[in-house]
Design a protein around this motif. Sequence first.
Motif, PDB file in Angstrom:
ATOM      1  N   VAL A   1       0.853  -1.187   0.000  1.00  0.00           N
ATOM      2  CA  VAL A   1       0.000   0.000   0.000  1.00  0.00           C
ATOM      3  C   VAL A   1       0.891   1.239   0.000  1.00  0.00           C
ATOM      4  CG1 VAL A   1      -1.991  -1.055   1.105  1.00  0.00           C
ATOM      5  CG2 VAL A   1      -0.150  -0.152   2.502  1.00  0.00           C
ATOM      6  N   ALA A   2       0.264   2.408  -0.151  1.00  0.00           N
ATOM      7  CA  ALA A   2       1.044   3.638  -0.277  1.00  0.00           C
ATOM      8  C   ALA A   2       1.786   3.967   1.014  1.00  0.00           C
ATOM      9  CB  ALA A   2       0.135   4.796  -0.681  1.00  0.00           C
ATOM     10  N   PHE A   3       1.141   3.724   2.156  1.00  0.00           N
ATOM     11  CA  PHE A   3       1.762   4.071   3.433  1.00  0.00           C
ATOM     12  C   PHE A   3       1.745   2.841   4.358  1.00  0.00           C
ATOM     13  CE2 PHE A   3      -0.334   7.881   1.801  1.00  0.00           C
ATOM     14  CZ  PHE A   3       0.762   8.712   1.653  1.00  0.00           C
TER      15      PHE A   3
ATOM     16  N   LEU B   1      -7.833   6.246   4.075  1.00  0.00           N
ATOM     17  CA  LEU B   1      -6.942   7.207   3.419  1.00  0.00           C
ATOM     18  C   LEU B   1      -5.879   6.464   2.618  1.00  0.00           C
ATOM     19  CD1 LEU B   1      -6.712  10.374   4.034  1.00  0.00           C
ATOM     20  CD2 LEU B   1      -4.694   9.760   5.292  1.00  0.00           C
TER      21      LEU B   1
ATOM     22  N   ILE C   1      -7.317   4.908  -0.536  1.00  0.00           N
ATOM     23  CA  ILE C   1      -7.569   5.884  -1.603  1.00  0.00           C
ATOM     24  C   ILE C   1      -6.267   6.199  -2.328  1.00  0.00           C
ATOM     25  CG2 ILE C   1      -8.227   8.280  -2.061  1.00  0.00           C
ATOM     26  CD1 ILE C   1     -10.241   8.025   0.233  1.00  0.00           C
ATOM     27  N   VAL C   2      -5.216   6.518  -1.556  1.00  0.00           N
ATOM     28  CA  VAL C   2      -3.949   6.890  -2.187  1.00  0.00           C
ATOM     29  C   VAL C   2      -3.370   5.690  -2.936  1.00  0.00           C
ATOM     30  CG1 VAL C   2      -1.634   7.756  -1.785  1.00  0.00           C
ATOM     31  CG2 VAL C   2      -3.534   8.666  -0.468  1.00  0.00           C
TER      32      VAL C   2
ATOM     33  N   LEU D   1      -5.441   5.158  -6.205  1.00  0.00           N
ATOM     34  CA  LEU D   1      -5.270   6.213  -7.206  1.00  0.00           C
ATOM     35  C   LEU D   1      -3.832   6.283  -7.712  1.00  0.00           C
ATOM     36  CD1 LEU D   1      -7.493   9.088  -5.784  1.00  0.00           C
ATOM     37  CD2 LEU D   1      -8.005   7.494  -7.618  1.00  0.00           C
ATOM     38  N   ASN D   2      -2.864   5.962  -6.846  1.00  0.00           N
ATOM     39  CA  ASN D   2      -1.475   6.287  -7.178  1.00  0.00           C
ATOM     40  C   ASN D   2      -0.565   5.106  -7.463  1.00  0.00           C
ATOM     41  OD1 ASN D   2      -1.129   8.964  -7.442  1.00  0.00           O
ATOM     42  ND2 ASN D   2      -0.222   9.314  -5.431  1.00  0.00           N
ATOM     43  N   MET D   3      -0.918   3.915  -7.021  1.00  0.00           N
ATOM     44  CA  MET D   3       0.055   2.825  -7.029  1.00  0.00           C
ATOM     45  C   MET D   3      -0.239   1.779  -8.101  1.00  0.00           C
ATOM     46  SD  MET D   3       1.911   3.613  -4.283  1.00  0.00           S
ATOM     47  CE  MET D   3       2.661   2.093  -3.776  1.00  0.00           C
ATOM     48  N   ARG D   4      -1.084   2.113  -9.067  1.00  0.00           N
ATOM     49  CA  ARG D   4      -1.469   1.115 -10.063  1.00  0.00           C
ATOM     50  C   ARG D   4      -0.288   0.779 -10.977  1.00  0.00           C
ATOM     51  NH1 ARG D   4      -5.261   4.396 -12.743  1.00  0.00           N
ATOM     52  NH2 ARG D   4      -4.891   5.984 -11.179  1.00  0.00           N
TER      53      ARG D   4
END
Lengths: 202, 586
Positions: free
Chosen positions: B126-128, B200, B203-204, B207-210
């Motif tokens: 995941v992003a974070f 959160l 969502i990130v 949207l961002n890690m595809r």
Amino acid sequence: MALDRAALEPPHEQAHTSTGVSNTKLAIWVFLSTECLFFGAFISTYLLYRGTETDGPTPADVYDIPFTSVTSFILLMSSLTMVLALAAIERGDLRRVRVWLLATGAFGLLFLSGQIFEFTEFVSEGVSISTNSPSSSFFVLTGIHGLHVAIGIIWLMILFFFALQNRLSHEHSETIEVAGLYWHFVDIVWIVIFVVVYLIPQ
Amino acid sequence: MTTVAEPPAPVEDVQDAAAPSVGSLERMLRRPSSTTGFWSWFTTIDHKKIGILYAATAMVFALVGGIEALLIRLQLFSPDGGVLTAGQYNSMFTMHGTTMVFLFAMPMATAFGNYLIPLMIGARDVAFPRLNMFGYWAFLLGGLFLTSSFLLGGAPDGGWFGYTPLTSTPLAEGFLPGRGTDFWVTGLALLGIGTVSSSLNFIVTILNMRAPGMTLMRMPVFVWMMLVTAFLAVFAMPIVTGALIQVFLDRNFSANFFVVGNGGDPLLYQHLFWLFGHPEVYILILPGMGIVSEVLPVFSRKPLFGYAVVVFSGIAIGFMGWGVWAHHMFATGIGPVALSAFALSTMFIAVPTGVKIFNWLGTMVGGALRMTTAMWFSVGFIAMFTIGGLSGVLHAVVPADTQQTDTYFIIAHFHYVLFGGMTFAFIAGWYYWFPKVFGRMMNETLGKWNFWTMLVGFNLTFFPMHILGLQGQPRRTYQYADGLGWTFLNRMSTVGAFLITLSMLIFLVNAIMSWRNGPKATNDPWDARTLEWSTSSPPPVYNFLEVPDVHSRDDYWHRKYTEDDEGRMVALPRGGSNGGGRRGVG
């Protein structure tokens, strides 16, 4: 084999994201949007209760609008110094980063002191959180905003100490930018609160 | 096509390779380093391990909530039941609702999301990751805090929605003596922090890690539904947190938010709560809809019928879900304009929901159906959810709703949606993804037993409640008199509850036995369509050796199959130029 260093880098440190916006920045924007709803709950509560007929004085009876205008102005000026801090880090001017971060924090602290002074004045004039519904909603709305300012000051001071230790460079401009987004948001929320609570006549 | 035999790179090596440079970058906080064994569960920031933690914890809380439900049903088995006192009964239904919604359903959805979202979009995590870890531990703390109230000062007893002024009256004057409500308020606020952080993160991440080529309209429907759910959660949780803060201040600091004599309006709480509470309903059901939208195509050997329509109706539900909250308050006297407006919006929101049901049916029509347990539970989901949806639309009709408010009809309705709907989908998801997560197949015979006992037990428990509600049995009432004609149906319901318990035990036995001794699963045991099946079972910490290059929706399927000149499906040779993992190189 693609098991090189780049592949093992934690994902959030990769430069490219699907949207082009960095993860941190996207996250802070989403976080601020949740904050809108959080403040929205308290602002609606205040709007619902502000004109209610009740016993005892309401906040509207004891406002000192000129005083609060001055502290509001100070808070707005802190947004300016925040922008200057961001501009300084982008130039790599660490000395000015320190100056402007400290100034932003100091303006925030001044605003908070003004709020604490206002609260004590109100209480001495007989308006406390337990007086009536308008007073409860006033203290909790402005108090929660004050809490956000306090968290912002702590955040800025952490960055300030990083800057003192020369651990920030122009590569970290996003770190300052994200703190700045939060700080500007808290300022903008205050503009809304100031208008709703102090300026719109009952 | 990588096979099971190919060992994923040893976990320790990967961490060691990264450790020195990470250490020099991160002087302040050393990253947790245990990757195996007991302590790794405390230090992990791997989305898959955190997903398993979420699922295991949610199952434990489900057992707690299930025991509470059984005690409620035992109390209602006979007229003038004496198993529980009135006070204990209040605690039981309050904690049953709170536990199932906040400590079972939401974390279970987060478990699926955590495990699957990065795998499905071709990301390594995941992003974070550390925020993800924080979200789990905040959830666990909140859950333990809430549950500890049984031992420390009395469990919450003000209903799962904690209406004011019942809950907000100061402790000294208390309608609700004891600290239960304070536990409830504080526990939910803590859980809200966990929910917002994990949402959160989702969502990130989405949207961002595809992976390259994974455009939004190529994402699996489950990922889409989790995206909508995450947006609903981050916007809904702050509202209820605000309302909870107000209740807490009223109770403990003599604030006057809900004190009528001092200008307060108790209805404000209901508005704030249901402005959270109705999106919450969709937070609970959308992940389930996502799960069946993955399971049905695989076992029908067809692409999802009307992918774009399913996605857009999910988004439409996400928007319209904000405009229907007051249908929970039709009996509170909110006035004819509000009644009409919310009646209309409630009828409208049934449309995108109905659309999805037809899409799932359309997916199955003409397909080569394989009735695995996961498929049975998905079909069960459609049927049960449709019944729950239909009784839900009845609530849009104000005069009918006024009759049904606070009766067992409401309980029947939302259990059809949340149990027959959401929980059936979760179980389908367990059977479907179990081989991926644990590398072993679940037992299909026990699975069928699980399904049929569940289906019968569920309907035996909750269908009679429709009739009981229409006959007037009120909710949250710990006894009913003999001779009202409610006894037989209540007995049916209690018997059904024990059948559900049996079914859940079969499920747990199946899960534990399969986890220990089940037959080894291949990487792609179901001949599935989405990216998580292209990596090993269980996946390595880094998920994919090479970040996949996505060329179409259901990309993994198109790596396995193509069409010949006459449009017939042909398997591509395994390990060929189009084979797994190597596509798009160069």
